[in-house]
Motif scaffolding. Structure first.
Motif, short mmCIF file in Angstrom:
data_model
loop_
_atom_site.label_atom_id
_atom_site.label_comp_id
_atom_site.label_asym_id
_atom_site.label_seq_id
_atom_site.Cartn_x
_atom_site.Cartn_y
_atom_site.Cartn_z
N HIS A 675 40.51 44.63 30.42
CA HIS A 675 39.91 45.93 30.09
C HIS A 675 39.55 46.73 31.33
N ALA A 676 39.05 46.05 32.34
CA ALA A 676 38.66 46.70 33.59
C ALA A 676 38.60 45.64 34.68
N TRP A 677 38.73 46.06 35.95
CA TRP A 677 38.75 45.11 37.05
C TRP A 677 38.42 45.83 38.36
N PHE A 678 37.90 45.09 39.30
CA PHE A 678 37.65 45.62 40.63
C PHE A 678 38.87 45.37 41.51
N LYS A 701 46.30 44.60 39.92
CA LYS A 701 45.05 43.85 39.95
C LYS A 701 44.37 43.95 41.31
N ASP A 702 45.17 44.21 42.36
CA ASP A 702 44.63 44.18 43.72
C ASP A 702 44.43 45.57 44.33
N GLU A 703 45.26 46.52 43.94
CA GLU A 703 45.16 47.84 44.58
C GLU A 703 45.22 48.95 43.54
N VAL A 748 35.47 49.75 43.83
CA VAL A 748 36.23 50.61 42.93
C VAL A 748 36.70 49.79 41.74
N ALA A 749 36.33 50.26 40.55
CA ALA A 749 36.77 49.62 39.31
C ALA A 749 37.83 50.48 38.66
N VAL A 750 38.85 49.83 38.14
CA VAL A 750 39.90 50.52 37.39
C VAL A 750 39.75 50.11 35.92
N PHE A 751 39.82 51.10 35.04
CA PHE A 751 39.68 50.85 33.60
C PHE A 751 41.04 51.05 32.92
N SER A 752 41.39 50.13 32.09
CA SER A 752 42.71 50.20 31.43
C SER A 752 42.68 51.20 30.28
N GLU A 753 42.23 52.41 30.59
CA GLU A 753 42.15 53.49 29.61
C GLU A 753 42.75 54.75 30.21
N ILE A 754 43.36 55.57 29.36
CA ILE A 754 44.08 56.75 29.83
C ILE A 754 43.11 57.82 30.35
N LEU A 777 47.91 56.99 35.56
CA LEU A 777 47.48 57.15 34.17
C LEU A 777 46.02 56.83 33.91
N LEU A 778 45.42 55.93 34.71
CA LEU A 778 44.18 55.28 34.30
C LEU A 778 42.93 55.93 34.90
#
Length: 836
Positions: A675-678, A701-703, A748-754, A777-778
């Motif tokens: 769902h989300a990751w740093f 997952k890394d960048e 920095v967190a990335v969320f798997s949402e548009i 996209l995210l």
């Protein structure tokens, strides 16, 4: 009360006849059956998540069910403060589908012809002519309910504007507001746009005559009232219009984000895509002869077993040594290749022709000769313009001018649909021709013009019956390609392939000849009816009733080819399809937010996936209003091969595919990012082209790949990496998602949402904080040190502020209509007293 019934008896009789027509034509709808349309099925899959929440009495304005996620405005959204919403709800509850649209078409067009001062029976004939023109019926059968609903308000809008120009300012303007608000509420901007084009032509002609006759003052006053009505109709629909306008910039209709990795235009649709469904100029013959171009795609238009195509196919299979007992199976296999269609025009596919009726076509030409009112020139100009715009790629000069220079025109596709406007203009002049026949005293002139009309329409029908090859080829433009493909199926035997294709061409010719003879008969009958009236063998009432019946019979017979009783299904049969075994397995996963991709039909079907969204949140989907960025990712990251890095960043947890034996398989994707990751690092790129290139091969997952315009949202000085940092989804709702984060450093967190910045807001421990776009996209954000509640809420001002404007506009409309009714009731006793 008795006096009222006496005064309106004929109108009530007409309404009763309309109801009877609907009962007999759409009988299964009254038995609880419904149309099992493919597009309705597509809509059901698209609305799956929305409807699930509606069942819980919860409204969502965002859905993650298709294409990763998108606003729900162009799928379904409630507009409770818009008065038209409640009108629509009443119609849907009172009339079964699609009856409410048919009733609106009939009554709205009847209203228009009554305003044009035609007697009720002629007005009824005109209403039937427009309502049952084949395109409207085909739309209903195909499930294009919004489009048909929008078309149903064409006539009453024109009628209301005519009333305004006649000096009935408050009545005309109030009704214009009501019907235009309903038109806009139908949410089919393309149809509304086409109606606006012919209104502009009409206003231009009225302005010319106002200047010529020195009556500019009442003209300007009428325009002012209509302008006010238009503004009020827009205000009533402020929420939907504002939301649509706002989202349109990010949808497939919006500007391209790419310059190097796309063949799309910088703004709007590509011309090839927009013109894909164009008429050929010759295809307009179907206005008069419905099967001139073979009818609908496929072979259902003909009796296959008694066709030349079938005989040639059996003979060809015989040359391959196919045993007689295997012949039926072999025929079905070859016929199912998609190489064979009775339709031979240039459109990729069609559900049927635009047929206005042989009777109506005859009367239209007759009207060009005898109608003296300036309305004729408006209708003729509208017909000519819409016909030229409908042929698009066949004669692009007119269409290209509109495509390049008219606002919004390059946002529309399926341009043949502009003929829905033509389908109203042609019957208008046709029915006016009948009325003109009843008032012209020069019988010799009438006979002369009547004969001219017979020579033109009858001569063309006769030619198409006797010698159709003179005008029609009965072979599609890709005939050589189809023949070559068929030759390969028959192991290089080109003679057999050519024979089969020639047999199919002969069948198309037979279909055309039959309909040409049919049209010729209706033309002769129409001519005979008018001749008898001119010779005073029947009166005006009988004439009107005769044409009402004649038009109905003409159109009914053709419409039944495309919307039959068999088109209706039991309601339970049109529910969602049954889940496959793999779907059932995936549904056991209790995770509230992950995605599934179905690769069984190839990536080319990514934008037409109807199945997966019924059961899962899908990477693919079915929507013409999908987001532009997602569309670009499909075209660049999946068209040649499947990019698993992109699937991972979209949290694609399950992949459905097929093995070598075409068996359905499912595999769990172990590298899905969650769902989300740093991320460990951020890579900045200068524009969308570099961003698209970067996600072609990277480790999501890394960048994080970030456009440099978002540098201000990241404090690089404090940015660091905590290998033990965590971020977890704790609450899921499509438009309200809550995460719990924990980190010893700012990360920095990335969320798997548009990502969509027009309504989504991010709150950290209840305080709004900035976020940015990553990986094309995210959503992504720099989160502070410590444990925090991170919440994304979708609360678009375009919707919520727009609803307040809609409410104000609706109140004004109710007051205006109430005032008009009050003044009418108050005025009537005074007129009756004065008459006494």
């Amino acid at each position: 009360m008795n006096n009222w019934f006496k005064q309106n008896g004929i109108h009530l009789a007409v309404i009763g006849i309309f109801l009877a027509i609907c009962f007999f034509y759409f009988g299964p709808a009254f038995q609880g059956k419904t149309l099992g349309q493919r597009d309705v099925t597509g809509a059901q899959s698209t609305q799956k998540e929305i409807n699930d929440y509606r069942a819980k009495d919860t409204t969502i304005l965002w859905t993650n069910q298709i294409f990763g996620g998108m606003p729900a405005y162009q799928i379904w959204a409630p507009y409770p403060d818009n008065i038209t919403t409640h009108v629509v709800n009443v119609l849907i509850k009172v009339f079964p589908n699609p009856l409410y649209t048919v009733f609106l078409l009939l009554f709205g067009t009847y209203f228009l012809f009554c305003v044009l001062n035609l007697n009720p029976w002629l007005a009824a004939a005109g209403a039937v002519a427009f309502t049952f023109s084949s395109y409207n019926i085909i739309l209903l059968a195909a499930g294009h309910s919004n489009q048909a609903f929008a078309i149903s308000f064409f006539a009453p809008i024109l009628a209301s504007m005519i009333l305004t120009f006649r000096g009935k300012y408050w009545l005309g303007a109030s009704l214009t507001t009501l019907f235009l608000a309903m038109e806009i509420r139908a949410n089919h901007i393309q149809m509304t746009y086409y109606l606006l084009l012919i209104i502009l032509i009409w206003v231009g002609i009225e302005l010319y005559h106002a200047i010529k006759n020195k009556t500019t003052a009442p003209f300007i006053k009428s325009i002012a009232y209509i302008g006010g009505a238009t503004l009020l109709a827009l205000a009533i629909n402020a929420s939907s219009l504002w939301s649509t306008y706002e989202y349109g910039k990010d949808s497939t209709r919006g500007q391209s984000n790419l310059t190097q990795h796309t063949s799309e235009p910088s703004n709007g649709l590509s011309k090839q895509y927009a013109y894909e469904y164009s008429q050929t100029f010759g295809e307009n013959i179907t206005f008069l002869v419905p099967n001139a171009y073979g009818g609908e795609t496929g072979l259902s238009s003909m009796d296959v077993q008694n066709s030349d195509f079938y005989k040639e196919l059996v003979s060809g299979l015989g040359t391959l040594g196919v045993p007689q007992e295997q012949m039926d199976n072999a025929i079905n296999q070859v016929a199912g290749t998609g190489l064979f269609n009775t339709y031979w025009g240039d459109k990729p596919l069609t559900s049927g022709p635009h047929y206005f009726g042989a009777v109506i076509c005859f009367l239209f030409i007759f009207g060009l000769f005898i109608v003296k009112n300036r309305i004729k020139w408006w209708l003729l100009a509208s017909v000519v313009l819409t016909m030229f715009l409908s042929i698009g790629s066949s004669f692009p000069y007119v269409s290209d001018f509109f495509f390049n220079y008219f606002p919004l025109y390059n946002k529309f596709r399926s341009i043949e649909s502009i003929l829905s406007v033509t389908a109203l203009c042609v019957p208008m002049l046709a029915i006016l021709a009948i009325r003109e026949t009843t008032v012209i005293t020069d019988k010799q002139l009438l006979v002369k013009k009547l004969l001219y009309t017979l020579y033109i329409t009858g001569g063309l029908s006769l030619l198409l019956w006797v010698y159709p090859e003179l005008l029609l080829s009965f072979r599609p433009g890709n005939q050589l390609l189809l023949t070559n493909q068929l030759t390969q199926l028959f192991k290089g035997n080109s003679a057999v392939a050519t024979g089969i294709m020639n047999g199919l061409a002969r069948d198309r010719e037979s279909l055309e000849r039959a309909d040409a003879m049919r049209s010729l008969i209706f033309i002769i009958v129409t001519f005979g009816v008018l001749w008898l009236f001119i010779k005073q063998k029947m009166n005006a009432t009988v004439l009107s009733l005769t044409f009402f019946a004649l038009i109905l019979v003409d159109l009914w017979q053709i419409d039944k080819r495309y919307l039959r009783d068999e088109s209706f299904e039991e309601r339970e049969e049109t529910t969602a399809p049954k889940p496959r075994e793999v779907d059932t397995f995936i549904q056991r996963d209790t995770d509230p937010d992950f995605r599934v991709v179905d690769l069984t039909q190839g990536v080319q079907m990514a934008k037409q996936d109807l199945m997966t969204p019924f059961f899962h949140k899908s990477v693919w989907g079915y929507s013409a209003a999908r987001m532009k960025r997602f569309d670009e990712v499909i075209d660049n990251q999946f068209s040649r091969s499947v990019n698993h890095d992109v699937l991972d960043m979209l949290n694609t947890k399950y992949i459905i595919s097929q093995d070598d034996k075409q068996n359905l398989t499912m595999q769990r994707n172990p590298t899905a990012c969650g769902h989300a990751w740093f991320v460990k690092k951020v890579q900045f790129v200068k524009d969308a082209d570099q961003e698209m290139q970067a996600i072609t091969a990277f480790s999501p997952k890394d960048e994080a790949i970030v456009d440099q315009r978002f540098k201000g949202a990241i404090d690089e000085k404090t940015l660091s990496v905590d290998p033990n940092a965590t971020i977890t989804l704790t609450h899921y709702s499509p438009d309200d998602m809550v995460y719990q984060s924990g980190s010893t450093v700012a990360s920095v967190a990335v969320f798997s949402e548009i990502y969509y910045d027009k309504g989504w807001k991010m709150y950290v421990d209840g305080k709004e904080q900035p976020y940015f776009r990553a990986d094309y996209l995210l959503r992504a954000a720099q989160l502070p040190v410590g444990n925090h509640k991170v919440e994304f809420i979708f609360h678009p001002a375009s919707y919520y502020t727009g609803e307040k404007i809609s409410l104000a506009g609706s109140i004004v409309l109710i007051l205006a209509l109430g005032g008009v009714i009050f003044m009418g009731v108050r005025k009537k006793p005074k007129e009756e007293k004065k008459a006494a």
